[in-house]
Structure formats: C-alpha cells, structure tokens
Design a protein around this motif. Structure first.
Motif, PDB file in Angstrom:
ATOM      1  N   PRO A  98       0.754  -1.292  -0.080  1.00 53.36           N
ATOM      2  CA  PRO A  98      -0.003  -0.237  -0.007  1.00 53.36           C
ATOM      3  C   PRO A  98       0.845   1.258  -0.043  1.00 53.36           C
ATOM      4  CG  PRO A  98      -0.713  -1.632   1.681  1.00 53.36           C
ATOM      5  CD  PRO A  98       0.617  -2.132   1.056  1.00 53.36           C
ATOM      6  N   ARG A  99       0.561   2.110  -0.830  1.00 55.96           N
ATOM      7  CA  ARG A  99       1.147   3.482  -0.931  1.00 55.96           C
ATOM      8  C   ARG A  99      -0.102   4.515  -1.286  1.00 55.96           C
ATOM      9  NH1 ARG A  99       3.714   0.246  -3.567  1.00 55.96           N
ATOM     10  NH2 ARG A  99       3.104   0.985  -5.518  1.00 55.96           N
ATOM     11  N   HIS A 100       0.316   5.592  -1.387  1.00 55.18           N
ATOM     12  CA  HIS A 100      -0.393   6.796  -1.818  1.00 55.18           C
ATOM     13  C   HIS A 100      -0.590   7.015  -3.404  1.00 55.18           C
ATOM     14  CE1 HIS A 100       0.776   8.506   2.188  1.00 55.18           C
ATOM     15  NE2 HIS A 100      -0.101   7.716   2.350  1.00 55.18           N
ATOM     16  N   ASN A 101      -1.114   5.909  -4.022  1.00 56.65           N
ATOM     17  CA  ASN A 101      -1.001   5.906  -5.435  1.00 56.65           C
ATOM     18  C   ASN A 101      -2.100   6.857  -6.086  1.00 56.65           C
ATOM     19  OD1 ASN A 101      -0.348   2.802  -4.971  1.00 56.65           O
ATOM     20  ND2 ASN A 101       0.667   3.462  -6.635  1.00 56.65           N
ATOM     21  N   VAL A 102      -3.273   7.477  -5.435  1.00 54.40           N
ATOM     22  CA  VAL A 102      -4.048   8.391  -6.044  1.00 54.40           C
ATOM     23  C   VAL A 102      -4.202   9.591  -5.274  1.00 54.40           C
ATOM     24  CG1 VAL A 102      -6.657   8.388  -6.334  1.00 54.40           C
ATOM     25  CG2 VAL A 102      -5.431   6.137  -6.289  1.00 54.40           C
ATOM     26  N   VAL A 103      -4.051  10.679  -5.873  1.00 50.60           N
ATOM     27  CA  VAL A 103      -4.203  12.070  -5.170  1.00 50.60           C
ATOM     28  C   VAL A 103      -5.114  12.874  -6.240  1.00 50.60           C
ATOM     29  CG1 VAL A 103      -2.579  13.119  -6.742  1.00 50.60           C
ATOM     30  CG2 VAL A 103      -2.979  14.006  -4.487  1.00 50.60           C
ATOM     31  N   ARG A 104      -6.117  13.711  -5.505  1.00 56.12           N
ATOM     32  CA  ARG A 104      -6.936  14.604  -6.254  1.00 56.12           C
ATOM     33  C   ARG A 104      -6.180  15.906  -6.434  1.00 56.12           C
ATOM     34  NH1 ARG A 104     -12.636  16.909  -3.145  1.00 56.12           N
ATOM     35  NH2 ARG A 104     -13.159  18.232  -4.923  1.00 56.12           N
ATOM     36  N   VAL A 105      -6.553  16.381  -7.449  1.00 54.68           N
ATOM     37  CA  VAL A 105      -6.153  17.392  -8.168  1.00 54.68           C
ATOM     38  C   VAL A 105      -6.965  18.354  -8.827  1.00 54.68           C
ATOM     39  CG1 VAL A 105      -4.244  18.784  -9.938  1.00 54.68           C
ATOM     40  CG2 VAL A 105      -3.592  16.538  -8.406  1.00 54.68           C
ATOM     41  N   GLY A 106      -7.501  19.293  -8.420  1.00 52.96           N
ATOM     42  CA  GLY A 106      -8.588  20.109  -8.895  1.00 52.96           C
ATOM     43  C   GLY A 106      -9.823  19.356  -9.019  1.00 52.96           C
ATOM     44  N   ASP A 107     -10.582  19.145 -10.150  1.00 51.56           N
ATOM     45  CA  ASP A 107     -11.770  18.576 -10.175  1.00 51.56           C
ATOM     46  C   ASP A 107     -11.570  17.067 -10.539  1.00 51.56           C
ATOM     47  OD1 ASP A 107     -13.337  20.516  -9.703  1.00 51.56           O
ATOM     48  OD2 ASP A 107     -13.154  21.631 -11.953  1.00 51.56           O
ATOM     49  N   GLY A 108     -10.126  16.720 -10.614  1.00 54.54           N
ATOM     50  CA  GLY A 108      -9.847  15.394 -11.263  1.00 54.54           C
ATOM     51  C   GLY A 108      -8.886  14.601 -10.216  1.00 54.54           C
ATOM     52  N   ARG A 145       1.853  22.152  -5.007  1.00 55.19           N
ATOM     53  CA  ARG A 145       2.340  21.144  -5.937  1.00 55.19           C
ATOM     54  C   ARG A 145       2.275  19.722  -5.385  1.00 55.19           C
ATOM     55  NH1 ARG A 145       7.483  24.721  -7.739  1.00 55.19           N
ATOM     56  NH2 ARG A 145       6.539  25.970  -9.380  1.00 55.19           N
ATOM     57  N   ILE A 146       2.248  18.931  -6.395  1.00 51.53           N
ATOM     58  CA  ILE A 146       2.266  17.420  -6.021  1.00 51.53           C
ATOM     59  C   ILE A 146       3.637  16.860  -6.042  1.00 51.53           C
ATOM     60  CG2 ILE A 146       1.198  15.171  -6.260  1.00 51.53           C
ATOM     61  CD1 ILE A 146      -0.589  17.321  -5.636  1.00 51.53           C
ATOM     62  N   GLY A 147       4.023  16.175  -4.813  1.00 52.10           N
ATOM     63  CA  GLY A 147       5.469  15.468  -4.990  1.00 52.10           C
ATOM     64  C   GLY A 147       5.274  13.857  -5.480  1.00 52.10           C
ATOM     65  N   LEU A 148       5.968  13.248  -5.987  1.00 50.15           N
ATOM     66  CA  LEU A 148       6.130  11.819  -6.339  1.00 50.15           C
ATOM     67  C   LEU A 148       7.499  11.200  -5.881  1.00 50.15           C
ATOM     68  CD1 LEU A 148       4.146   9.535  -7.537  1.00 50.15           C
ATOM     69  CD2 LEU A 148       5.665  10.145  -9.662  1.00 50.15           C
ATOM     70  N   MET A 206      15.945   5.373  -4.262  1.00 53.01           N
ATOM     71  CA  MET A 206      14.557   6.202  -4.122  1.00 53.01           C
ATOM     72  C   MET A 206      14.725   7.632  -4.629  1.00 53.01           C
ATOM     73  SD  MET A 206      12.160   7.740  -1.336  1.00 53.01           S
ATOM     74  CE  MET A 206      12.719   9.375  -1.702  1.00 53.01           C
ATOM     75  N   HIS A 207      13.811   8.003  -5.604  1.00 52.09           N
ATOM     76  CA  HIS A 207      13.836   9.169  -6.292  1.00 52.09           C
ATOM     77  C   HIS A 207      12.609  10.049  -5.899  1.00 52.09           C
ATOM     78  CE1 HIS A 207      16.937   7.804  -9.107  1.00 52.09           C
ATOM     79  NE2 HIS A 207      16.464   6.633  -8.924  1.00 52.09           N
ATOM     80  N   PHE A 208      12.925  11.385  -5.843  1.00 52.50           N
ATOM     81  CA  PHE A 208      11.564  12.243  -5.382  1.00 52.50           C
ATOM     82  C   PHE A 208      11.687  13.560  -6.617  1.00 52.50           C
ATOM     83  CE2 PHE A 208       9.884  15.792  -3.450  1.00 52.50           C
ATOM     84  CZ  PHE A 208       8.549  15.467  -2.875  1.00 52.50           C
ATOM     85  N   VAL A 209      10.503  14.110  -6.953  1.00 53.42           N
ATOM     86  CA  VAL A 209      10.528  15.160  -7.613  1.00 53.42           C
ATOM     87  C   VAL A 209       9.081  15.723  -7.313  1.00 53.42           C
ATOM     88  CG1 VAL A 209       9.328  13.987  -9.601  1.00 53.42           C
ATOM     89  CG2 VAL A 209      10.732  16.145  -9.866  1.00 53.42           C
ATOM     90  N   LEU A 210       9.018  17.096  -7.611  1.00 61.98           N
ATOM     91  CA  LEU A 210       7.808  17.915  -7.586  1.00 61.98           C
ATOM     92  C   LEU A 210       7.244  18.001  -8.779  1.00 61.98           C
ATOM     93  CD1 LEU A 210       8.596  20.660  -4.958  1.00 61.98           C
ATOM     94  CD2 LEU A 210       7.252  18.905  -4.676  1.00 61.98           C
ATOM     95  N   ILE A 211       6.077  17.846  -8.832  1.00 56.36           N
ATOM     96  CA  ILE A 211       5.258  17.996 -10.266  1.00 56.36           C
ATOM     97  C   ILE A 211       4.227  19.301 -10.395  1.00 56.36           C
ATOM     98  CG2 ILE A 211       3.862  17.069 -12.008  1.00 56.36           C
ATOM     99  CD1 ILE A 211       4.877  13.960 -10.822  1.00 56.36           C
ATOM    100  N   ASP A 212       4.531  19.947 -11.321  1.00 58.58           N
ATOM    101  CA  ASP A 212       3.856  21.176 -11.540  1.00 58.58           C
ATOM    102  C   ASP A 212       2.426  20.652 -12.476  1.00 58.58           C
ATOM    103  OD1 ASP A 212       2.405  23.632 -12.621  1.00 58.58           O
ATOM    104  OD2 ASP A 212       4.151  24.552 -13.068  1.00 58.58           O
ATOM    105  N   PRO A 213       1.126  21.083 -11.478  1.00 59.72           N
ATOM    106  CA  PRO A 213       0.186  20.495 -11.924  1.00 59.72           C
ATOM    107  C   PRO A 213      -0.461  21.181 -13.231  1.00 59.72           C
ATOM    108  CG  PRO A 213      -0.222  21.874  -9.950  1.00 59.72           C
ATOM    109  CD  PRO A 213       1.437  21.602 -10.297  1.00 59.72           C
ATOM    110  N   ASP A 214       0.002  22.250 -13.492  1.00 63.93           N
ATOM    111  CA  ASP A 214      -0.422  22.729 -14.836  1.00 63.93           C
ATOM    112  C   ASP A 214      -0.044  22.118 -15.941  1.00 63.93           C
ATOM    113  OD1 ASP A 214      -1.736  24.623 -13.240  1.00 63.93           O
ATOM    114  OD2 ASP A 214      -0.165  26.153 -13.177  1.00 63.93           O
ATOM    115  N   GLY A 215       1.281  21.755 -15.824  1.00 64.22           N
ATOM    116  CA  GLY A 215       1.900  20.995 -17.250  1.00 64.22           C
ATOM    117  C   GLY A 215       2.377  19.734 -17.121  1.00 64.22           C
ATOM    118  N   LEU A 216       2.299  19.233 -15.699  1.00 59.40           N
ATOM    119  CA  LEU A 216       2.599  17.730 -15.536  1.00 59.40           C
ATOM    120  C   LEU A 216       4.104  17.589 -15.786  1.00 59.40           C
ATOM    121  CD1 LEU A 216       0.717  15.472 -14.130  1.00 59.40           C
ATOM    122  CD2 LEU A 216       1.071  14.165 -16.161  1.00 59.40           C
ATOM    123  N   VAL A 217       4.812  18.658 -15.568  1.00 58.03           N
ATOM    124  CA  VAL A 217       6.467  18.618 -15.738  1.00 58.03           C
ATOM    125  C   VAL A 217       7.075  18.724 -14.377  1.00 58.03           C
ATOM    126  CG1 VAL A 217       6.005  19.544 -18.022  1.00 58.03           C
ATOM    127  CG2 VAL A 217       6.360  21.126 -16.113  1.00 58.03           C
TER     128      VAL A 217
END
Length: 207
Positions: free
Chosen positions: A54-64, A121-124, A144-155
């Motif tokens: 089990p991990r945090h595979n799902v996150v709510r972002v805006g309306d999706g 932002r969302i971290g992964l 283990m790798h970690f990055v922040l993701i910009d929700p506007d462009g998913l980059v």
C-alpha cells in the motif's frame, strides 16, 4: 472526492496481463459508473500494476485525480525489458490521459510510485534499479527518487532528488510532511526478508 465519495484505483488481471482500473464510489459504497481502465491495454509484453504494497497511488488535483502506477514492457523468456512510472490524469467520469514520468531504459525498472501534496504542487517518490531476472539469493539495488510536479503542465518542478541505497535496495517508499522537510519511510530489501527504514529530504527555496 469532497462530497462523501471515494476514488479507487485497483489492479485487474495477473502478472502477464495486468491493467489498472478506476472507479468512484458513493458514500454508501455504490459505484457512480462502471470501472474504467486507465492504463494501456495489456498485451505485446506490456502490463501495468499498482504494486503489492500500500502507498499513496491516488491524489485529488482540482476536479480530477492523478493515479500513478508502473508499466512493464519486456520479454521474460528473452530477459529483455524495462518498467516506467505512468501518471494517469483522470476526470470525474473516469476518462484518463496518460503521461510517462520517464523514458524506458532497458534493464532498468521504475516502480512503487507514491504521491504527497506539498503546498500547491504534488510530489512523487518512486524507486529505480536493475531488473533481476533469476532470483537466487538476489538483493535489489533500487534507489529512491523524488520530484515535485507542476500540476499545470505535469512537468518536473525541480531536479530529481535521489536517496541512494547502501547494501540493500530501497522498496515501496512513502513520503510524509514535516514542516519544510519531507520524511521517507521504506523497506530495505534482504531477498526473502525486509526491514523498515526511514530517511529525510531537506527542502530549501531556490535562489
């Protein structure tokens, strides 16, 4: 979901034909729509899996919602292949747009993605390391790798941060917030056994 419901992602199929599906449940447990496949269809040595731990595979972002999972491509008899992390951006009706977190690299697998919300932002976090084709006393070499993701462009919003493994590979990471820093929890791989491990990532504002 913000209105009493729950967003659920789950695996279907088996090791060789795995896919990832998504559904939203009402507060009484009834589905709002028939479960929708949000991964690529399995076949041609391609499978998709959320993973066993089990991990945090799902996150709510805006309306999706964002759902992260591993996508495998490989021929296990020929011992060639790779695995990447996919992020499915899913709307309230279960329609998904797929994004690859990285390009596939032969003999390298990226697995066990886990989300965390960091301000706007969302971290992964995820693990990456060598594929072990025949297991006989083997121990993984996952970092283990970690990055922040910009929700506007998913980059990516920052350079990828890496926690290096020592003698034993890092498996199934999760991330928690501690003020301006991040704490990581994971398992260290001892072939047939694992032991718990913790780590931290210090966050600093860019100059």
């Amino acid at each position: 979901t913000g209105d009493g419901g729950f967003a659920v992602a789950f695996d279907t199929g088996g090791f060789a034909d795995g896919e990832v599906s998504f559904v939203i449940l009402n507060d009484d447990g009834s589905p709002r729509f028939a479960p929708r496949r949000i991964s690529q269809p399995s076949g041609e040595n391609l499978t998709s899996h959320l993973g066993y731990d089990p991990r945090h595979n799902v996150v709510r972002v805006g309306d999706g919602y964002w759902v992260a999972y591993a996508e495998d491509t490989g021929d296990y008899e020929a011992q060639v292949g790779s695995a990447i992390v996919r992020v499915a951006v899913v709307d309230a009706e279960g329609n998904a747009t797929l994004h690859a977190l990285q390009a596939p690299v032969d003999q390298i697998e990226n697995r066990s993605p886990s989300f965390i919300e960091v301000d706007d932002r969302i971290g992964l976090a995820w693990t990456a390391g060598s594929i072990i084709w025949i297991c006989g006393g083997c121990i993984t070499d996952y970092d283990m790798h970690f990055v922040l993701i910009d929700p506007d462009g998913l980059v990516p919003a920052n350079q990828v941060v890496t926690q290096l493994h020592m003698n034993n590979g890092i498996k199934s990471p999760i991330v928690a917030r501690d003020g301006s820093d991040l704490l990581t929890g994971s398992m260290l791989d001892f072939h047939a056994l694992t032991i718990p491990a913790t780590g931290s990532i210090a966050c600093a504002a860019a100059e």
